[in-house]
Enzyme design. Sequence first.
Site, short mmCIF file in Angstrom:
data_model
loop_
_atom_site.label_atom_id
_atom_site.label_comp_id
_atom_site.label_asym_id
_atom_site.label_seq_id
_atom_site.Cartn_x
_atom_site.Cartn_y
_atom_site.Cartn_z
N ARG A 299 -22.07 -46.26 29.72
CA ARG A 299 -22.26 -47.71 29.70
C ARG A 299 -21.02 -48.47 29.23
O ARG A 299 -20.89 -49.66 29.48
CB ARG A 299 -23.43 -48.07 28.78
CG ARG A 299 -24.75 -47.57 29.29
CD ARG A 299 -25.89 -48.27 28.63
NE ARG A 299 -25.92 -48.07 27.18
CZ ARG A 299 -26.96 -48.38 26.42
NH1 ARG A 299 -28.02 -48.91 26.96
NH2 ARG A 299 -26.93 -48.17 25.13
N CYS B 119 -31.74 -50.96 31.96
CA CYS B 119 -31.06 -49.68 31.72
C CYS B 119 -29.64 -49.88 31.21
O CYS B 119 -29.25 -49.33 30.19
CB CYS B 119 -31.06 -48.84 32.98
SG CYS B 119 -32.72 -48.31 33.42
N HIS B 120 -28.86 -50.66 31.93
CA HIS B 120 -27.46 -50.78 31.54
C HIS B 120 -26.98 -52.21 31.54
O HIS B 120 -25.79 -52.49 31.59
CB HIS B 120 -26.58 -49.92 32.45
CG HIS B 120 -27.02 -48.50 32.49
ND1 HIS B 120 -27.92 -48.05 33.40
CD2 HIS B 120 -26.74 -47.46 31.68
CE1 HIS B 120 -28.18 -46.78 33.17
NE2 HIS B 120 -27.48 -46.39 32.14
N GLY B 121 -27.94 -53.14 31.51
CA GLY B 121 -27.59 -54.54 31.27
C GLY B 121 -26.99 -55.30 32.44
O GLY B 121 -26.28 -56.27 32.23
#
Lengths: 440, 155
Positions: A299, B119-121
Amino acid sequence: MSGHSTYEPKTGIERWLDARLPIVRLGYDSFVDYPTPRNLNYWWTFGGILSLCLASQLITGIILVMHYTPSADHAFASVEHIMRDVNYGWLLRYTHANGASMFFIAVYLHMFRGLYYGSYKPPREVLWILGCVIYLLMMATAFMGYVLPWGQMSFHGAVVITNIIGAIPVIGGPILTWLQGGFAVDNATLNRFFSLHYLLPFMIAGVVILHIWALHVVGQNNPTGIDPKSKHDTLPFTPYATVKDGFAMSVFLILFAVFVFYMPNALGHADNYIEANPLVTPSHIVPEWYFLPFYAILRAVPDKVMGVLAMFGAIGVLFALPWLDTSKVRSMRYRPMAKLYFIILLVVCVILGFCGAKLPDDQVIPGLVTGITPLDNDLNSWVWLSRLATAYYFAYFVVIMPLLGLIETPLPTPETIASPALSHPATTPAGATADAEKKG
Amino acid sequence: MTAAAGGAVAVVWPFIDQMNPAADTLALASIEFDLSKVVEGQQVVIKWRGKPVFVRNRTPKEVAAAVKDDSASMKDPQKDAERVKPGHANWLIVGGNCTHLGCVPTFGGGDYGGWFCPCHGSVYDTSGRIRKGPAPKNLVVPDYAFLSDTKVKIG
């Protein structure tokens, strides 16, 4: 395995067998007479614990398969059937699920032990790489196992991880469809994961045999990082290592039991007790704790392909470590600068773990808005913390390790493993011995 | 040599190809959906080929916001008009999987009035275009056609 065998068959049947299949000799040479450095501390006990974990996972896993149904329609219900109806099913499943976490606790300690004491340095490169292969197989196995209960976390975890393949330009799409066996994660995906989840542990067992073989060829490293030079430096595996490992395993099993019996779901996620629904992703999706640092790295990078590369690179760089570390001294006990950077690496890995569990845009320090937003994220956010941590993680392996070997002045290492223990402190080189004793 | 290599490939190929979608999976037909069930401002999620599809009846305000941002700087620049059918600007029909790693974005989250992927923005606007976060592409507009004013055929 290494050196001359001292096994002498005593009975007629042992002599008969030894001439045909010297399996007793192999066991004797490997686990009785095998010389181990006399100064091994308790960081050297996780190999045994890991074997125990593998055995436990294999046994509980094979039994669970007797009650589990690998089908998108029945998997979730069959896991509930195991939990509620099968005799001691709850125990077997909790042991298997928590066993995976225990396995990773042990493997991480085992790996950091290797990193600190330079166990990847010559002549142990192949030993180290085999260990990295086992770790990769463990991650694949754990991931596919987590999909099998077919809960919400199982399903969407599978979606996210398989889509990582889709990040590959051009061929990513067809490969993704091939991997999932359809246009989405579905029954075909579940069944192939089940098949592979059953296969991979046996492959792990195979590589473990190679790992132990390589270990017994080059011999164990030890806290001083210097090679044993005489019989004074070693002790036979039995009784010394067997008793010590046995004690450590017992302590480890107590920790294991605490999780299984008192907090069996502490390491899991409540959403996985909801059956898989392709139309709704849980509001906060996180992998199991042992994948969190890699998830944070994924991420941290704003670009999809680069994020995926960084995540795999974080594991890949471990394979190259034997050639990235340029220091002639193995153990960081005698490497004051390396020791410092190693401790920072430890902290950074824990920080990455925390970052992986948080929402990327949430604030690290509550209430503070810096207003500085490079790459569209406020500086006071978990995603920025993970970016900094990711940078250090890679810098440690590709910048610090190669450079440190060239600029660092190591402390003097003892002549032999036995000398710090046997000689009077006043007669040995200043610093080295006293230091070694304190840290031992 | 060539024959041996060809033979090896011929032996290996069935073992690889068996993992590809089976005939019944490939045969998944198109679906029809009755739009009259979706009131203004609402989103309905339907399942097509095992994946979610968002059918969203956008308010005039949301459409205006999407058109207004047509020239904003975007990762995957696309005009709102290219993402809807002519005369049906209020109907936005997009694949309900984040183009990052396939999670289902949450309706009404994020700063752009569209979707937020938990999940990952990743953040999508009212046209399903990627505005922030790691996703590389806009939410995919599937092949579909209006059979009548209140009925669409997807696929």
